[in-house]
Design a protein around this motif. Structure first.
Motif, PDB file in Angstrom:
ATOM      1  N   LEU A  85     -21.066 -68.845  49.126  1.00  0.00           N
ATOM      2  CA  LEU A  85     -22.754 -68.856  48.734  1.00  0.00           C
ATOM      3  C   LEU A  85     -23.616 -67.930  50.199  1.00  0.00           C
ATOM      4  N   GLY A  86     -23.937 -66.721  50.403  1.00  0.00           N
ATOM      5  CA  GLY A  86     -24.481 -66.722  51.207  1.00  0.00           C
ATOM      6  C   GLY A  86     -26.354 -67.599  51.438  1.00  0.00           C
ATOM      7  N   TYR A  87     -26.346 -67.857  53.033  1.00  0.00           N
ATOM      8  CA  TYR A  87     -27.918 -67.847  52.809  1.00  0.00           C
ATOM      9  C   TYR A  87     -28.922 -67.822  54.001  1.00  0.00           C
ATOM     10  N   LYS A  88     -30.095 -67.320  54.036  1.00  0.00           N
ATOM     11  CA  LYS A  88     -30.940 -66.728  54.833  1.00  0.00           C
ATOM     12  C   LYS A  88     -31.932 -67.606  54.905  1.00  0.00           C
ATOM     13  N   TRP A  89     -31.861 -68.318  56.611  1.00  0.00           N
ATOM     14  CA  TRP A  89     -33.197 -69.249  56.794  1.00  0.00           C
ATOM     15  C   TRP A  89     -34.135 -68.909  58.056  1.00  0.00           C
ATOM     16  N   ARG A  90     -34.747 -68.424  58.210  1.00  0.00           N
ATOM     17  CA  ARG A  90     -35.657 -68.455  59.938  1.00  0.00           C
ATOM     18  C   ARG A  90     -34.947 -68.232  60.380  1.00  0.00           C
ATOM     19  N   GLY A  91     -34.419 -66.599  60.020  1.00  0.00           N
ATOM     20  CA  GLY A  91     -33.502 -65.036  61.170  1.00  0.00           C
ATOM     21  C   GLY A  91     -32.262 -65.651  61.070  1.00  0.00           C
ATOM     22  N   GLN A  92     -31.652 -67.108  60.427  1.00  0.00           N
ATOM     23  CA  GLN A  92     -30.337 -66.759  60.798  1.00  0.00           C
ATOM     24  C   GLN A  92     -30.002 -66.425  58.986  1.00  0.00           C
ATOM     25  N   THR A  93     -28.394 -66.131  58.794  1.00  0.00           N
ATOM     26  CA  THR A  93     -27.761 -65.780  58.017  1.00  0.00           C
ATOM     27  C   THR A  93     -26.020 -66.489  58.393  1.00  0.00           C
ATOM     28  N   GLY A  94     -25.694 -66.785  56.347  1.00  0.00           N
ATOM     29  CA  GLY A  94     -25.037 -67.262  57.128  1.00  0.00           C
ATOM     30  C   GLY A  94     -23.847 -67.881  55.540  1.00  0.00           C
ATOM     31  N   PHE A  95     -23.001 -68.178  55.940  1.00  0.00           N
ATOM     32  CA  PHE A  95     -22.224 -68.550  54.403  1.00  0.00           C
ATOM     33  C   PHE A  95     -21.718 -70.058  54.238  1.00  0.00           C
ATOM     34  N   ILE A  96     -21.587 -70.899  52.965  1.00  0.00           N
ATOM     35  CA  ILE A  96     -21.248 -71.718  52.938  1.00  0.00           C
ATOM     36  C   ILE A  96     -19.687 -71.773  51.188  1.00  0.00           C
ATOM     37  N   SER A  97     -18.880 -72.173  51.772  1.00  0.00           N
ATOM     38  CA  SER A  97     -17.908 -71.811  50.850  1.00  0.00           C
ATOM     39  C   SER A  97     -18.568 -72.880  49.225  1.00  0.00           C
ATOM     40  N   TYR A  98     -18.280 -72.473  48.646  1.00  0.00           N
ATOM     41  CA  TYR A  98     -18.508 -73.356  46.737  1.00  0.00           C
ATOM     42  C   TYR A  98     -17.615 -74.666  46.865  1.00  0.00           C
ATOM     43  N   SER A  99     -16.541 -74.962  47.083  1.00  0.00           N
ATOM     44  CA  SER A  99     -16.022 -76.303  47.195  1.00  0.00           C
ATOM     45  C   SER A  99     -16.569 -77.264  47.975  1.00  0.00           C
ATOM     46  N   LYS A 100     -17.241 -76.748  49.450  1.00  0.00           N
ATOM     47  CA  LYS A 100     -17.815 -77.776  49.840  1.00  0.00           C
ATOM     48  C   LYS A 100     -19.559 -77.791  49.352  1.00  0.00           C
ATOM     49  N   ILE A 101     -19.793 -77.529  48.792  1.00  0.00           N
ATOM     50  CA  ILE A 101     -21.646 -77.250  48.097  1.00  0.00           C
ATOM     51  C   ILE A 101     -21.302 -78.807  46.760  1.00  0.00           C
ATOM     52  N   LEU A 102     -21.847 -79.679  47.022  1.00  0.00           N
ATOM     53  CA  LEU A 102     -22.168 -80.725  45.804  1.00  0.00           C
ATOM     54  C   LEU A 102     -23.099 -79.952  44.917  1.00  0.00           C
ATOM     55  N   PHE A 103     -24.900 -79.935  45.531  1.00  0.00           N
ATOM     56  CA  PHE A 103     -25.402 -79.407  44.516  1.00  0.00           C
ATOM     57  C   PHE A 103     -26.888 -78.551  45.566  1.00  0.00           C
TER      58      PHE A 103
END
Length: 232
Positions: free
Chosen positions: A126-144
């Motif tokens: 899952l890609g995200y953007k926040w305050r000028g920063q971007t990144g990715f988080i694996s689905y398996s690491k996300i609870l909700f």
């Protein structure tokens, strides 16, 4: 694909690199130099091809341990003239163990396997953007994921919460399906982290997530499907 080849035998290293002409391959004859690039210069490789026996430096097994400590997702393949370290290699989650002399067909199969793995992982982030920063988080690491005032809060299994701008309706279209499910106007849940469906709540990792009447039937059916998957 960016590949690091670490082998103190020049002949073997050149032989291996000859199979990587279509890749961005870099040869290291010294394990210490590769470790310096990874730890101090923040270099990242899509694949590490490590010789286990190296005379003038640390062994490939030790090197892999250091790389793994710095990059837990590192894709490592050991190359050796012996299978004596086979068990130690797989204790470090090696993706492959190749015996010398390495054959071109074996290297081709390895590259295909790594490419397929990378493609799967890319699709499951899952890609995200926040305050000028971007990144990715694996689905398996996300609870909700919950939504408040046009901000999404991504709750991860390590206890961290990543904020990002967005709408839950748009996110549902992006990730909704077999893994993530909408259970409430304000919540999307990773169903594989759910410990229990208790009345109109989902219990997971100490969190109680409400399930609204609108989504209850779908959530209940998916929860039961996953239970049967685990039994099988």
């Amino acid at each position: 694909m960016k590949i690091a080849v670490c082998d103190d035998c020049q002949e073997d290293a050149v032989h291996i690199k000859s199979f990587l002409v279509e890749q961005d391959a870099r040869i290291y004859f010294d394990a210490g130099q590769l470790l310096t690039d990874v730890e101090d210069h923040a270099m990242h490789f899509d694949l590490y091809l490590l010789d286990i026996y190296m005379d003038n430096s640390i062994s490939g097994i030790e090197l892999a341990g250091h790389i793994r400590a710095h990059d837990s997702d590192a894709v490592i393949c050991f190359i050796s003239s012996s299978d004596a370290f086979y068990r130690e290699a797989y204790d470090l989650y090696a993706v492959q163990y190749l015996l010398k002399p390495v054959r071109e067909e074996d290297m081709a199969l390895l590259l295909e396997r790594v490419a397929q793995r990378a493609a799967r992982e890319k699709e499951q982030r899952l890609g995200y953007k926040w305050r000028g920063q971007t990144g990715f988080i694996s689905y398996s690491k996300i609870l909700f994921i919950d939504s408040r005032e046009h901000t999404l809060f991504i709750h991860c299994e390590d206890g961290t919460v990543q904020e990002c701008k967005g709408k839950l309706d748009d996110l549902e279209i992006q990730v909704g399906g077999q893994i993530f499910l909408r259970c409430h106007q304000s919540f999307i849940v990773n169903m594989y982290h759910v410990d229990k469906l208790d009345g109109n709540e989902l219990l997971l990792a100490g969190h109680n997530i409400p399930v609204s009447r609108r989504y209850f039937a779908g959530v209940k059916n998916r929860y039961r499907e996953i239970l049967f998957e685990e039994v099988d």
